[in-house]
Enzyme design. Structure first.
Site, short mmCIF file in Angstrom:
data_model
loop_
_atom_site.label_atom_id
_atom_site.label_comp_id
_atom_site.label_asym_id
_atom_site.label_seq_id
_atom_site.Cartn_x
_atom_site.Cartn_y
_atom_site.Cartn_z
N LYS A 78 39.19 49.36 40.52
CA LYS A 78 40.27 48.38 40.56
C LYS A 78 41.21 48.59 39.38
CE LYS A 78 41.00 43.35 40.95
NZ LYS A 78 40.35 42.02 41.01
N SER A 159 41.79 38.83 44.77
CA SER A 159 42.74 39.82 44.28
C SER A 159 42.27 41.26 44.48
CB SER A 159 43.02 39.59 42.80
OG SER A 159 41.83 39.79 42.02
N SER A 183 37.51 36.47 43.76
CA SER A 183 38.26 37.69 44.08
C SER A 183 37.43 38.91 44.43
CB SER A 183 39.20 38.04 42.91
OG SER A 183 40.26 37.12 42.86
#
Length: 492
Positions: A78, A159, A183
């Site tokens: 990420k 997210s 998330s």
């Protein structure tokens, strides 16, 4: 070797060790898959050379008999994790082109375990979002489509939207995510994969771009519960550079996996039966209860009375911490700089106006407001007291049960653009996930089935502090009984 991208981490690891294929073949297969799936917008940066270099190291190590736990496994990272010499932008224009000279502790741990990196994964800007629509790189598109023949682009959640889409589409066997209020878990549910947020402090926050420091926690997202256990072992560990890191040994979670839940009690919180939630969500929850009963657990009704205050509490504390953390982006030390007018303050204002997106600005303003003189006690201090009550609710509940089962999200994946105009509707996506984040508890989403439109739905397990093993074991019990094998039909 196209079939390699359909294998789990455990299958790749074991097949590689048995000599069925080389690490270079694995890396090449995933590099090719990433390059062929740019329509999904899951990766912001591709690093095929990194994956191949780690693969060659793994192949040599196998020849020497000197393998690490993740030798031969390429992962997606990420864009919140600092990666030395590789763009780390947190999905924001204000950090476009920033290449840190250091490596986050989590990614360093994964590299030491033998893993390579396929690239950096798209995400909501500074992790602020539930649909991956706030990213400066544009939204990630879910690999899933509704079964009614509609061609609407769906969200993979957020997210960690790029992370979720990458695993679901076979663009990485496993990925890192972060979870501040859901998330990891909500996107995992939206795309039919597993994801776990460990106890706060299990994974170091050093080198992870901060959103809300008392809530942020890294975790893995993978196809299976076993893969989550494998990755989490490699990611976790004490880090003296993180003052909130837990100085505890890392358990052997994979070795401890067992779907036998005899003697365990599973709490079913009555407050989570929320009006307006689609009936198929509650029906899946009921099936989940029966699956755990079949595994030997005893369902018991519990109460978490302050649950109804969790979302407003979260949306005071998280923006308050964000307004403090994001003050460092001023155009002086790194990232974007806009000159503006009016000297130094003008440069600050122009840089932030151009660099931050609308949702980040909204949360900074909310956070600055609740921390301001005259409102600090009325909002922030009161929210902290309510947070303590929410944590107390869980402590009392765990006197009656060993685990808690809820739905992961109040709906299946929705279409891109459907909720962006209504922030409150967007924030409600995390209604089931936020309480465990406020309490710092381990929590996991595992796929349970499909809705009427053929889209994945997840079940959510919450454990007591440090009981990742219990969460993983209950997740394994659900995984075995749900028999979820659905995969998106390739269209990209």
């Amino acid at each position: 070797m196209a079939g390699l991208t359909g294998k789990t981490i455990a299958e790749l690891r074991d097949g590689f060790r048995a000599g069925e294929f080389s690490a270079r073949e694995i890396a090449t297969a995933f590099n090719d898959a990433v390059a062929a799936a740019r329509a999904l917008n899951a990766y912001t940066v591709e690093t095929p050379g990194d994956a191949l270099a780690a693969a060659d190291t793994a192949d040599n190590a196998r020849n020497r008999g000197d393998l690490q736990p993740l030798s031969g496994i390429p992962l997606g990272i990420k864009d919140l994790f600092a990666t030395a010499g590789v763009d780390t932008t947190s999905g924001s224009n204000i950090l476009k082109g920033f290449k840190p000279p250091y490596e986050s502790t989590v990614t360093l741990n994964l590299r030491r375990a033998g893993a390579g990196m396929l690239g950096k994964l798209n995400m909501d800007e500074f992790a602020m979002g539930s649909s991956n629509e706030t990213s400066a790189y544009g939204p990630v598109i879910s690999p899933w489509k509704r079964s009614d023949g509609g061609n609407a682009a769906l969200t993979p959640g957020g997210s960690s939207g790029g992370s979720a889409a990458a695993v679901a589409a076979g663009l990485a066997p496993g990925v890192t995510g972060t979870d501040t209020g859901g998330s990891i878990r909500q996107p995992a549910a939206f795309v039919g994969i597993s994801g776990i947020k460990p106890t706060y402090g299990r994974c170091s926050r050093w080198g992870v771009v901060a959103f809300a420091s008392s809530l942020d926690q890294a975790g893995p997202m993978t196809r299976t519960v076993r893969d989550c256990a494998i990755m989490l072992e490699a990611m976790s560990g004490f880090d003296p550079k993180d003052s909130t890191s837990l100085d505890l040994p890392v358990p052997h979670w994979e070795a401890g996996l067992s779907s036998d839940l005899r003697g365990k009690r599973v709490g079913i919180p009555r407050e989570y039966r929320i009006d307006g939630v689609p009936e198929e969500i509650n029906a899946l929850w009921d099936r989940g209860i029966e699956w755990l009963r079949d595994a030997g657990a005893e369902p018991v009704e519990i109460s978490l009375p302050h649950t109804k205050y969790a979302l407003p509490t979260y949306y005071i504390i998280a923006p308050a911490e964000a307004s403090s953390n994001l003050a460092r982006y001023d155009g002086v030390r790194y990232g974007m700089r806009e000159q503006g007018s009016g000297g130094l303050e003008g440069m600050y204002a122009a840089t932030r106006a151009a660099g931050f997106g609308a949702e980040v600005k909204r949360r900074i303003m909310i956070g600055t407001y609740v921390l301001s003189a005259g409102f600090y006690d009325a909002y922030f201090n009161k929210a902290q007291r309510v947070r303590a009550l929410i944590k107390q609710d869980f402590a009392r509940a765990f006197e009656q049960c060993d685990l808690i089962l809820t739905p992961t999200a109040p709906s299946a994946a929705f279409g891109l653009g459907e909720k962006m105009s209504d922030p409150l509707a967007m924030y409600l996506n995390d209604v089931f996930a936020v309480p465990a984040s406020l309490a710092g508890l381990p929590a996991m989403s595992v796929p349970g089935g499909l809705d009427a439109q053929g889209l994945p739905l997840g079940l959510h397990l919450i454990g007591n502090e440090l009981d990742e093993q219990g969460v993983l074991n209950a997740g394994l019990a659900i995984e075995e009984r749900a028999g979820f094998t659905a995969r998106p039909e390739k269209w990209w």
